[in-house]
Design an enzyme around this catalytic site. Structure first.
Site, mmCIF file in Angstrom:
data_model
loop_
_atom_site.group_PDB
_atom_site.id
_atom_site.type_symbol
_atom_site.label_atom_id
_atom_site.label_comp_id
_atom_site.label_asym_id
_atom_site.label_seq_id
_atom_site.Cartn_x
_atom_site.Cartn_y
_atom_site.Cartn_z
ATOM 1 N N HIS A 147 -9.679 -40.543 22.316
ATOM 2 C CA HIS A 147 -9.908 -40.147 23.639
ATOM 3 C C HIS A 147 -10.101 -38.763 23.482
ATOM 4 O O HIS A 147 -9.615 -37.855 22.820
ATOM 5 C CB HIS A 147 -8.435 -40.414 24.283
ATOM 6 C CG HIS A 147 -8.540 -40.435 25.751
ATOM 7 N ND1 HIS A 147 -8.539 -39.026 26.514
ATOM 8 C CD2 HIS A 147 -8.494 -41.218 26.722
ATOM 9 C CE1 HIS A 147 -8.403 -39.336 27.819
ATOM 10 N NE2 HIS A 147 -8.528 -40.551 28.076
ATOM 11 N N ASP A 224 -1.682 -39.403 18.698
ATOM 12 C CA ASP A 224 -1.788 -39.472 20.160
ATOM 13 C C ASP A 224 -1.351 -41.180 20.394
ATOM 14 O O ASP A 224 -1.933 -42.072 20.140
ATOM 15 C CB ASP A 224 -3.106 -39.428 20.470
ATOM 16 C CG ASP A 224 -3.506 -39.889 21.936
ATOM 17 O OD1 ASP A 224 -2.468 -40.130 22.487
ATOM 18 O OD2 ASP A 224 -4.514 -39.586 22.369
ATOM 19 N N GLN A 227 -1.253 -44.891 24.161
ATOM 20 C CA GLN A 227 -1.305 -46.344 24.418
ATOM 21 C C GLN A 227 -0.173 -46.830 23.442
ATOM 22 O O GLN A 227 0.448 -47.967 24.169
ATOM 23 C CB GLN A 227 -2.771 -46.645 23.879
ATOM 24 C CG GLN A 227 -3.935 -46.347 24.690
ATOM 25 C CD GLN A 227 -3.954 -46.853 26.084
ATOM 26 O OE1 GLN A 227 -3.229 -47.955 26.316
ATOM 27 N NE2 GLN A 227 -4.724 -46.112 27.074
ATOM 28 N N LYS A 250 1.431 -44.273 32.068
ATOM 29 C CA LYS A 250 1.122 -45.334 31.290
ATOM 30 C C LYS A 250 2.346 -46.099 30.892
ATOM 31 O O LYS A 250 2.235 -47.162 30.758
ATOM 32 C CB LYS A 250 0.319 -44.954 30.278
ATOM 33 C CG LYS A 250 -1.127 -44.328 30.432
ATOM 34 C CD LYS A 250 -2.015 -44.435 28.990
ATOM 35 C CE LYS A 250 -3.015 -43.407 29.208
ATOM 36 N NZ LYS A 250 -4.328 -43.739 29.947
ATOM 37 N N CYS A 388 -13.678 -42.048 28.640
ATOM 38 C CA CYS A 388 -13.105 -40.881 27.795
ATOM 39 C C CYS A 388 -13.218 -41.043 26.482
ATOM 40 O O CYS A 388 -12.433 -40.671 25.675
ATOM 41 C CB CYS A 388 -11.805 -40.404 28.291
ATOM 42 S SG CYS A 388 -11.715 -39.901 30.248
HETATM 43 C C1 LIG Z 1 -5.633 -42.662 23.861
HETATM 44 C C2 LIG Z 1 -5.353 -41.998 24.870
HETATM 45 N N1 LIG Z 1 -5.075 -40.480 24.668
HETATM 46 C C3 LIG Z 1 -4.839 -39.802 25.571
HETATM 47 C C4 LIG Z 1 -4.964 -40.049 27.272
HETATM 48 C C5 LIG Z 1 -4.668 -39.085 28.054
HETATM 49 O O1 LIG Z 1 -3.840 -39.315 28.949
HETATM 50 P P1 LIG Z 1 -3.459 -38.395 30.149
HETATM 51 O O2 LIG Z 1 -4.809 -38.454 31.069
HETATM 52 O O3 LIG Z 1 -2.396 -38.879 30.986
HETATM 53 O O4 LIG Z 1 -3.228 -37.142 29.616
HETATM 54 C C6 LIG Z 1 -5.228 -41.394 27.621
HETATM 55 C C7 LIG Z 1 -5.286 -41.696 28.751
HETATM 56 O O5 LIG Z 1 -6.284 -42.541 29.228
HETATM 57 C C8 LIG Z 1 -5.543 -42.358 26.215
HETATM 58 O O6 LIG Z 1 -5.857 -43.410 26.504
#
Ligand SMILES: Cc1ncc(COP(=O)(O)O)c(C=O)c1O
Length: 430
Positions: A147, A224, A227, A250, A388
């Site tokens: 992401h 990360d 998910q 999430k 993203c």
């Molecule tokens: C794999 C992953 N990493 C990071 C994020 C970023 O999350 P946040 O926008 O809440 O910081 C997301 C959000 O869609 C995600 O799916």
């Protein structure tokens, strides 16, 4: 019963907030779980809502909504610096939430749990603070599935300090190519930053192996978990992750709150990320000493009520049972996958056996944005776009995909509604 836990009986057991709910335990009672999420009962365009945009953000159980409402009504004050009753109560609740996060991740100590704004802020904290000494030619290994949150903070080091980004590739079915990943690790590698579960493909990355290969070479690893924390049981000690991040909205919690888990030794060695109140030990006109972790990394008034709401959501997940959630979502994914795979005009991205409850697809003759807009009229909420993850889109040879993502409260009937809506969209528009 503590605020923020899930009642077994649906009865009011203590003073407000009311925590409703059905019967937990096996077999998985999805209707009882749904009854904890008020928004699931609303309609859109006169149709029952079928919410399949969970990878973007999940809906909130009553225990979270009511816990936050309760704090604002009865227990709100600023934390950590008050000497009065309300401040002490709010501080206790805030620190209880940190303990819930610790249990959720099985971290060794609450000192290893930093509250941030979201996962993005947590990764930026690590990139800035742990990465403070990254310089010309230092290498950071990412996967092509990341992401943007786990790309851009490292790009800053490429742009500003001459660091080199190296990208672990995936197979056509979306699997991380572990051998290729290993080949990227060199004496110049200073960090591996990698997703646990792709937000597009659902691919589960073999993070145990990734961490082992990196640690054999003395390389720290950031996972990360934005998910994976939603769908799997995570044990940071068993993983031996150096850093693990996730985001509250999430995990059925509020927005504005995220978590950085980091090994204490790293946190003790890292410079503060932001400066301000709450993170200092002493400030004089010519010198400064910092407080201890975790407060050293929580400058300013923290997201108090959001953290407490997050604690309630994690307690809720733990009470439902994360293995139960994973099993239920796995059944939904298999059920959806089997039906969607039958549609000759639909292409699924990500076909690894080890995958979370996320299905991305395109349809012949209809742009992903149009698919999402058309099926929205049937009450079905999915997401379309690059999610993203533009480097991944480039690898897949597309600019956008449509994504249906499932949560603990989704049902097989909802999968049927999705499939019917897609069939109708294809008949009408493709
Ligand atoms: C794999 C992953 N990493 C990071 C994020 C970023 O999350 P946040 O926008 O809440 O910081 C997301 C959000 O869609 C995600 O799916």
């Amino acid at each position: 019963m503590a605020i923020g836990t899930r009642a077994k009986t649906g009865k009011r057991e203590t003073a407000p907030p009311v925590v409703s709910g059905g019967i937990t335990g096996t077999p998985y009672d999805v209707e009882s779980i749904r009854s904890d999420f008020p928004i699931l009962y609303r309609e859109v365009y006169g149709k029952p809502l079928v919410y399949l945009d969970n990878a973007a953000s999940t809906q909130k159980p009553r225990s979270v909504i009511e816990t936050m409402d309760h704090i604002y009504r009865f227990e709100y004050a600023n934390v950590h610096r008050g000497l009065h009753y309300l401040s002490n109560t709010a501080t206790q609740r805030f620190e209880d939430a940190r303990e819930s996060v610790r249990r959720f991740l099985n971290a060794g100590s609450v000192d290893e749990i930093i509250f941030t704004k979201n996962a993005t802020a947590a990764i930026n904290l690590v990139a800035d603070s742990f990465g403070a000494n990254l310089g010309e030619g230092d290498e950071i290994v990412l996967s092509i599935m990341e992401h943007h949150s786990n790309i851009v903070p490292w790009h800053f080091h490429r742009e500003r300090n001459g660091a080199v980004l190296k990208w672990a590739p995936i197979s056509d079915s979306g699997e991380l190519l572990l051998d290729e990943f290993e080949r990227l690790l060199t004496p110049r590698t200073k960090m591996v930053a990698i997703t646990h579960m792709s937000n597009v493909l659902g691919t589960l990355v073999p993070v145990h192996e990734v961490i082992r290969l990196a640690h054999e070479r003395g390389i720290p690893v950031l996972i990360d978990g934005s998910q994976s924390a939603v769908h799997l049981s995570v044990d940071v000690r068993e993983l031996d992750a150096d850093f693990y991040v996730f985001t509250g909205h999430k995990t059925y919690g509020p927005t504005g709150i995220g978590v950085l888990y980091a090994k204490k030794a790293h946190l003790d060695a890292m410079r503060p990320y932001q400066g301000g109140g709450g993170m200092i030990d002493h400030v004089a006109v010519d010198r400064i000493t910092y407080g201890k972790t975790p407060h050293k990394f929580e400058a300013g008034t923290p997201p108090i009520v959001e953290a407490i709401g997050l604690g309630a959501s994690l307690n809720y997940m733990m009470q439902v049972g994360r293995d139960n959630i994973a099993r239920h979502e796995g059944e939904l994914r298999n059920y959806a996958h089997a039906q969607l795979a039958e549609l000759p005009w639909l292409k699924i991205y990500g076909n690894t056996p080890d995958k979370g409850a996320i299905i991305s697809f395109t349809m012949d003759g209809l742009h992903p944005h149009d698919i999402a807009t058309v099926i929205d009229r049937s009450g079905v909420a999915v997401r379309a776009g690059h999610h993203c993850a533009q480097p991944l889109m480039e690898r897949l040879g597309v600019t956008a995909v449509c994504r249906a993502s499932f949560a603990m409260y989704n049902t097989k009937q909802e999968v049927d509604v999705l499939v019917d809506a897609l069939k109708r969209a294809h008949e009408l528009f493709a």
